[in-house]
Write a protein that holds these residues in place. Structure first.
Motif, mmCIF file in Angstrom:
data_model
loop_
_atom_site.group_PDB
_atom_site.id
_atom_site.type_symbol
_atom_site.label_atom_id
_atom_site.label_comp_id
_atom_site.label_asym_id
_atom_site.label_seq_id
_atom_site.Cartn_x
_atom_site.Cartn_y
_atom_site.Cartn_z
ATOM 1 N N HIS A 1 -64.156 59.088 -82.599
ATOM 2 C CA HIS A 1 -63.947 60.529 -82.559
ATOM 3 C C HIS A 1 -64.836 61.171 -81.498
ATOM 4 C CE1 HIS A 1 -63.447 64.698 -83.783
ATOM 5 N NE2 HIS A 1 -62.380 64.300 -84.455
ATOM 6 N N LYS B 1 -47.253 68.807 -77.256
ATOM 7 C CA LYS B 1 -47.969 68.519 -78.498
ATOM 8 C C LYS B 1 -47.382 69.278 -79.693
ATOM 9 C CE LYS B 1 -52.542 67.696 -76.415
ATOM 10 N NZ LYS B 1 -53.978 68.109 -76.471
ATOM 11 N N ASP C 1 -52.337 69.466 -82.542
ATOM 12 C CA ASP C 1 -53.563 69.162 -81.810
ATOM 13 C C ASP C 1 -53.864 70.315 -80.859
ATOM 14 O OD1 ASP C 1 -55.683 68.064 -80.471
ATOM 15 O OD2 ASP C 1 -54.475 66.654 -79.310
ATOM 16 N N PHE D 1 -49.734 65.240 -85.176
ATOM 17 C CA PHE D 1 -50.134 64.614 -83.919
ATOM 18 C C PHE D 1 -48.984 63.803 -83.341
ATOM 19 C CE2 PHE D 1 -54.363 65.904 -84.726
ATOM 20 C CZ PHE D 1 -55.107 65.673 -83.566
ATOM 21 N N ASP E 1 -55.183 60.850 -82.573
ATOM 22 C CA ASP E 1 -55.747 61.519 -83.745
ATOM 23 C C ASP E 1 -57.102 60.961 -84.124
ATOM 24 O OD1 ASP E 1 -54.728 59.357 -86.101
ATOM 25 O OD2 ASP E 1 -53.441 59.521 -84.351
ATOM 26 N N GLY F 1 -58.720 64.270 -83.994
ATOM 27 C CA GLY F 1 -58.274 64.826 -85.267
ATOM 28 C C GLY F 1 -59.228 65.873 -85.807
ATOM 29 N N ILE G 1 -53.663 64.179 -91.551
ATOM 30 C CA ILE G 1 -53.041 64.020 -90.238
ATOM 31 C C ILE G 1 -51.674 63.385 -90.443
ATOM 32 C CG2 ILE G 1 -53.184 62.846 -88.005
ATOM 33 C CD1 ILE G 1 -56.242 62.986 -88.289
ATOM 34 N N THR H 1 -48.380 61.761 -88.575
ATOM 35 C CA THR H 1 -47.873 61.181 -87.332
ATOM 36 C C THR H 1 -46.591 60.411 -87.619
ATOM 37 O OG1 THR H 1 -49.111 59.120 -87.614
ATOM 38 C CG2 THR H 1 -50.213 60.898 -86.429
#
Length: 364
Positions: free
Chosen positions: A149, A210, A282, A300, A305, A309, A321, A323
């Motif tokens: 991250h 996005k 995002d 995302f 992410d 994230g 999250i 996806t």
């Protein structure tokens, strides 16, 4: 123990440089907190672009906030050089003992070199010239086999000089301020929402590859409203983003409350802090919601992410999250499939997993 750890008792002033976009700057806020926590006697300054200053202004650890205005280039050569010289002089007059440069931006490295701090740290980057290497006393590697991250990558700069942040110190910090709080109170009161629960949805990003499909976002709003939830929409004061809000509103059975284009970044923070839940993509508003401790459902697509994230610390679990599981190619980091500005992993993302994530957080 690090043999070249920095003696914190010798740091009188430190400068943190983060020359990137709004969300990136907000994700650097724990660096200020950790520095102040481990060197409470030191003054901690920051240098950012002028348009991102609201992400760090009023930070309790901050002594001075310096800015680079990208509009200086429009003033003409002499005025531009004069503005740059005033900034450099102001920075040099602070006599920094430590500079933490959090990007690979050459401008930040050049400023570091010119300020001649005793210690300076940045990420290890290959192919840089001798002047870059001379600007920094410490460099740190990034993991080649793992996605980390951005908050932790920033904090790695401090780990490299001997500072180990605790989990509690790694929280994002964003202070809206009294003026922003008062304005949001007025807006909510006028909308009949002051003191009432609502769900905050910010569907847009400055990068539209996005963004989720407007039709599905409208269906999500319809479901929420059918369940008795009030929805508040926001967007930047940008023609394209406001057009997206209008398109979503045209597809809902009952228009949601909209503050699109009406809020500053501080006011956006004050608003989302009062929300029961934030739903978005995002974007900087997603990071702002996380900083205000509002539970987040984040969609995302091509962006990573794991790196970007919503952040609530290494032990947090108050965010979800969503996806696509049908696209092994994500996160690709591209601006749409084949650069088309349309990301199939988002365009085809169905409503149900988003709805499930929303219900999970609402049930907590």
């Amino acid at each position: 123990m690090l043999k070249d750890a920095i003696p914190l008792d010798q740091i009188r002033r430190a400068l943190v440089i983060k020359l990137r976009h709004h969300g990136d700057v907000l994700l650097s806020s724990p660096v200020l907190s950790v520095l102040k926590s481990h060197a409470p006697h030191a003054e901690i300054d920051a240098l950012v672009y002028a348009e991102t200053a609201e992400m760090l202004s009023l930070h309790p650890a901050l002594a001075q906030l310096h800015v680079i205005d990208r509009n200086w280039k429009k003033l003409g050569a002499l005025q531009y050089l004069s503005a740059e010289w005033r900034l450099l002089k102001a920075l040099r007059d602070r006599h920094y003992d430590l500079i933490v440069h959090l990007t690979d931006h050459p401008r930040g490295a050049w400023i570091t070199y010119m300020c001649n701090a005793r210690w300076a740290v940045t990420r290890r980057i290959g192919g840089r010239g001798r002047w870059w290497r001379k600007a920094f006393s410490h460099t740190y590697p990034t993991p080649a086999n793992a996605r980390r991250h951005t908050v932790e990558q920033h904090l790695d700069a401090l780990r490299r000089i001997g500072i180990q942040p605790t989990p509690q110190e790694r929280r994002l910090v964003l202070v809206p301020g009294h003026a922003a709080e008062a304005r949001v109170t007025t807006l909510l009161t006028e909308a009949g929402l002051n003191g009432r629960p609502f769900i905050h949805i910010h569907p847009a990003s400055r990068w539209f590859f996005k963004c989720w499909d407007s039709h599905r976002m409208a269906h999500l709003i319809n479901r929420l409203q059918a369940g008795g939830h009030t929805v508040v929409l926001t967007a930047a004061p940008d023609t394209t983003e406001r057009k997206m809000i209008d398109e979503i509103q045209s597809k809902t059975r009952t228009p949601a409350v909209s503050f699109a284009g009406q809020l500053s970044l501080k006011e956006l923070a004050a608003l989302t802090a009062r929300a029961r839940l934030f739903i978005g993509v995002d974007s900087a508003p997603m990071h702002i919601a996380a900083a205000m401790n509002t539970p987040v459902v984040a969609l995302f697509g091509p962006s990573g992410d794991k790196e970007w994230g919503p952040w609530d610390g290494p032990l947090g679990s108050s965010h979800r999250i969503v996806t696509s599981l049908a696209h092994p190619c994500r996160p690709c980091g591209m601006d749409g499939c084949a650069g088309s500005k349309i990301s199939d992993c988002l365009a085809s993302l169905p409503l149900e997993p988003v709805w499930h994530a929303v219900q999970e957080l609402l049930a907590q």
